[in-house]
Every structure is written in structure tokens, then in C-alpha cells.
Design an enzyme around this catalytic site. Sequence first.
Site: not given
Ligand SMILES: O=C(O)CCC(=O)C(=O)O
Length: 285
Positions: A161, A48, A120
Site C-alpha cells: 500500500c 492488504e 510494510k
Molecule cells: O497512501 C495512501 O493514500 C493510502 C495508504 C494506505 O491506505 C495504506 O498504506 O494502508
Amino acid sequence: MASTTSTPCKLALVQLAVTADKEANLANARTHVLQAASNGANLIVLPECFNSPYGTNFFPEYAETLKDGPSVKALSSMAKDANAFLIGGSIPERDPTDNKIYNTCTVYNPKGEIIGTHRKVHLFDIDVPGKIRFQESETLTAGNQLTQVDTDFGKIGVGICYDIRFPEPAMIAARQGCFAMIYPGAFNMTTGPLHWELLQRARAVDNQMFVAACSPARDLTAGYHAWGHSTIVGPDGLVLQTTDEKQSIIYAELDRTKMNEFRQSIPLTNQRRFDLYADVSKVNP
Ligand SMILES: O=C(O)CCC(=O)C(=O)O
């Protein structure tokens, strides 16, 4: 449903060290993608936000269009030169039609053509008092569709993510014939040790599919400290490969014959009782 193709799939997750210099990040990505391909990988994944520091203030500055931005051009030629499928991590994308910014993953075939785009869908907005507050929605807009791509190995679902926290896209992907869910991601030093591996194993064991998440390497001089630990999990929920927080590449063969055997021995797909839990969105809390 079983994948229909039999091409062996060697997956590589490239855990890149990301800097504030976009051109250097693209060059570093290229070096590592070609290295992964020279080690036999034919499905390669980047992290990411691999071309920009991870932070809401950076997204507008680093955002570019998919049509003629430098990152898409670089990713396309990496995929072509590597002769591999490439899940190109994510980049801050500016949509010229509405000027909104998205956290976007582009996917390429070995000819360098884009075969899928995932914006996303669940923005990372959390506030854990005294630990971490992050509000992607300060500068980003959420995408509005789930993403699956067709490869020589079968169908693959893609999320980014925070999307991994929501079981539904992975379940839909598995039921629609995907053999893997792949998430470029960047968990942090609070939620990484708590949930990073657990969530991957959960999505894998629930759906009896491969799950992989690819993080940037940790940089303690950056504002956001990524957890690292890129990981590949098998359909039985066991970790096939993982790493620490440093820049590295991990590999695993995704063997769909073994996946199908495992699905036959514990046949969850045919045993679900959708007559009892048809539509959870209509259940009152
Ligand atoms: O869900 C999480 O704890 C981290 C998510 C995250 O870092 C993101 O979505 O970029």
C-alpha cells in the site's frame, strides 16, 4: 534486464470482502483463491489486511505469529491446493521476539512453502484535515527491508500500500531484474480517487514493468472505507484490467516478451544518467 523464464504468467487479483470474523475471512479467501486457480491463474494476490478489519485498534487484537498463526497455515494450504504462487495480501503479524506488530505480506510457492516475507516499510501516517487521519505507527512498527521473490515467471518485487508512494523500491526492483511490482493495498475514499491508479501507472511507466495493486472490497458498515478498484497496469503505463468497489477477481496475462519489446523501443534503462543523479539521499533540500 530481461526475465529469463518463459512460463506464461496469468495474474489474478482477488478483491475480497473483509469482515470482522477472521475465520470467515480465511474461508472466503480460500474459496476465491481456488476459483482464480480454476480459471487458470498461476499467480494470485490477496488484499492488504484481508483477515482483519483495517484499523490501528484492530491490529493488536488480530495479530498472530508467522510460525504457528492460523492465517499462514491457511495461506500455505491455499497455495498448495491452488497449485499457484500466492502473494498472501497482508496480515497483522506479532513478532514473538520483541512483541512488536508489523503489517506483513507472506508469499508462497505452489508447494505451499513461504518464499518471501515483506513487512510494510513505509507506515501509513497521514493527516488530511477534514478528510482522513490515519496513523499506523500508533500500533505498528515498520519493516526494514525491501522484498523481491523468485517465481517460475521471473523475479517480482513486493510492497504494501503506502510503499507505492515511494518510487525507489520499484526502481531498485526493476534494475535488479524484476518484471513486476505487486502491492496488496487499501486506499481510501480520499486518496483512492486521487492517487491509486496514478501511482500504479507512475511506477509502471517509470520502470517499464508490470504493476498491480489488490484492494479489499468496500464495506460502508466498516470504520475504514476502502477504495477498491484493484488494478493491473502494463509496462507501457496502460491499465490492463481494473474493477469497481465490489468483491470480484480480475485477471491479466503478464507477457514479458511484450515488456522486453517495449523496453527495447524506449530504452530508458540504458539511457539513465546516474553520473548526474547518483545519490538523491545526499541532496540538500
Ligand atoms: O497512501 C495512501 O493514500 C493510502 C495508504 C494506505 O491506505 C495504506 O498504506 O494502508
